[in-house]
Structures are given as structure tokens and as C-alpha cells.
Design a protein around this motif. Structure first.
Motif, short mmCIF file in Angstrom:
data_model
loop_
_atom_site.label_atom_id
_atom_site.label_comp_id
_atom_site.label_asym_id
_atom_site.label_seq_id
_atom_site.Cartn_x
_atom_site.Cartn_y
_atom_site.Cartn_z
N ARG A 1 -79.79 51.61 89.61
CA ARG A 1 -81.09 52.15 89.19
C ARG A 1 -81.17 52.19 87.67
N THR B 1 -86.99 53.68 87.89
CA THR B 1 -87.68 54.92 87.54
C THR B 1 -88.56 54.60 86.34
N ALA C 1 -81.10 61.51 90.32
CA ALA C 1 -80.52 60.27 90.87
C ALA C 1 -79.68 59.60 89.80
#
Length: 286
Positions: free
Chosen positions: A123, A151, A205
Motif C-alpha cells: 500500500r 490511500t 493500515a
């Protein structure tokens, strides 16, 4: 690791290209989209984070002298097409805005280094504001194509200025993106409001990298936040006034902290992509 691009100084493939305007239109009240067909396969040699110098036309009311540096918004699908997304702010971009479809435009590039992206990551975060999103848009597509979760924190003056679809572009990127929009109009984009939000997203996260472009206050915010996350890579594509774009004139020099040693580096040549943690000073560059 499979690192697709590396934000280091390299020997670029630089050429002057005579281009034909394929499409030129307003995106909203502030920004315009420009798509060009070059005389060479520029898509094969242009990487995310790089820029070109555009020779703006002379009009009856505007006479820009120097070329204007502009980040690449996209390339392809044809190998000779290249795209730019820009804000009309001064003499050069006002003249550029007069170009009609079918007109010609000379550009020089590709210039500068590139973002780094490891396809083994899980991510990454993008913190984008205004037209700075154009610089990171190609990297978003590379990350999405590699299956990375995204994100996305998007900042704009108002909802009318937000370019969410222009940033994510592909269905794959939109599917992988967790998008958070903040605005000047309601105060949600202020540092006081945004900093705890970014901290919460990074805590919620695991992230492997954070990218930003253009806004000095967002850069300083991310420096503070990343000080608490030493394992997260941080990169910024810096915006700076330039003349030559190739490191000769030294008009774009900025101060950096490279492993504890203060150094003046050229944004056009050693950059425009730098580690977020290396940027020194409070001088606004965009």
C-alpha cells in the motif's frame, strides 16, 4: 525487490520535439488539459515524475520569453502521444491556453528523475493538492497496474476545483483507491485538521511509501508525520521556477540535507523528485 523507477540523478534522453495539438480543453474553471502528438515515440522514454519544457506561443497580448516547465500528466496509448494538465496562472500559461487543435508546439525533454516504486509493496499513500496531482497521476497508474492498494488524500480550494476522476483515471485505480477529500472552503484542508487525519490513516493500515507534490505546507506536514514512521519511504516532486530546465542556469537550486550534510541541489537536474526527509527550509516553492 523489483524497483520500477528510482528517484536518483540519471542521464536523461533529452530532445526537442515538434508536436501537434490533438486535444486542448478546459477541465474546470482553473485547469486545462493538453494532449499532443510528438514527432517521436515519447511515451517510451518518459517516466512518472519527469517534466518537459514547453515553448509557449507568442500572441497579440502575451509574449512569453522562457519556456515553461510542466510535469507529464500521461503518455499513450499511442507511443507518440503525451498529456499535460495545467493551471492558467501567468503570461506563459495564458499564451498556452490560446492553442487550438491542430496547432504546433515545441517541447524539450524528457527532463529530470523519476519516482521510485517497488512492485512488492502492498500500500502507498498519495497526498495531492491542486494541479500537483498531474505529476503523480502516472505513478498512480503504475501502482494500480502492480496491484498496490492506494490511500489518496486530495486537497483543493473547493469541490469545484477537485479533480478526483482526472487523478485516478483508470477503473483499476478507482477500485484500489481509498479516497479522502479535503477543502479550503470548509477548513478540512488546514494543517490543524489534516495532520491528525494523515496520522490516523498511516496508523490504520501499513504503508510502504508516501508521495506528494507541490504544496510546501503538505511537504512540511509529511516531514513531521514520517519522523514517526522511519520505515515508510517518502518522496516529493518539487515545483520550482526554472529557466533552462537542464541544470545550467542554477535558477532552481534548493537546500537539502543529504545524510547530515547540507547541499544545494538543482531541482531540474538532481530532481524534481527528492526524499521528503531531505528537504530543508521554509521557503515556499508552490
Amino acid at each position: 525487490m523489483n524497483v520500477m523507477h528510482d528517484a536518483v540523478c540519471r542521464t536523461p534522453t533529452v530532445a526537442t520535439h515538434r508536436c501537434r495539438v490533438l486535444s486542448h480543453r478546459a477541465v474546470n474553471a482553473r485547469y486545462r488539459y493538453l494532449r499532443l502528438q510528438a514527432d517521436a515515440p515519447v511515451a517510451l522514454t518518459t517516466q512518472p515524475g519527469q517534466f518537459y519544457q514547453l515553448k509557449c506561443p507568442v500572441t497579440d497580448s502575451e509574449a512569453p520569453f522562457l519556456p515553461r516547465p510542466m510535469s507529464v500528466y500521461g503518455t499513450g496509448p499511442e507511443p507518440d502521444t503525451i498529456e499535460f494538465l495545467y493551471n492558467v496562472t501567468g503570461v506563459g500559461t495564458r499564451a498556452l491556453a490560446t492553442l487550438a487543435e491542430g496547432a504546433t508546439l515545441d517541447i524539450v525533454g524528457s527532463l529530470g528523475n523519476t519516482f521510485s516504486l517497488d512492485t512488492a509493496w502492498q500500500r502507498v499513500m498519495f497526498v495531492a493538492r491542486g494541479v500537483g496531482l498531474a505529476t503523480m497521476a502516472p505513478l498512480v497508474q503504475r501502482a494500480a497496474a502492480a496491484g498496490l492498494r492506494l490511500t489518496v488524500v486530495m486537497s483543493a480550494r473547493s469541490e469545484a476545483d477537485l479533480m478526483r476522476d482526472e487523478f485516478l483515471r483508470s477503473p483499476q485505480a478507482r477500485e484500489l483507491a481509498d479516497v479522502h477529500c479535503v477543502f479550503d472552503s470548509d477548513g478540512s484542508s488546514s494543517v490543524e485538521a489534516l495532520e491528525p487525519r494523515v496520522r490516523a490513516l498511516l496508523d490504520a493500515a501499513p504503508h510502504d511509501a508516501v508521495y506528494t507534490c507541490g504544496s510546501h505546507r503538505l511537504l512540511m506536514l509529511l516531514q513531521r508525520v514520517l519522523a514517526e514512521h522511519p520505515h515508510i519511504k517518502g518522496e516529493v516532486a518539487m515545483e520550482q521556477r526554472m529557466a533552462c530546465g537542464m541544470g545550467v542556469c542554477l535558477s532552481c537550486v534548493r537546500l537539502f540535507d543529504c545524510d547530515g550534510e547540507k547541499q544545494f541541489l538543482r531541482v531540474c537536474r538532481e530532481g524534481p523528485v527528492f526524499p521528503i526527509r531531505d528537504v530543508v527550509g521554509e521557503v515556499d516553492f508552490g
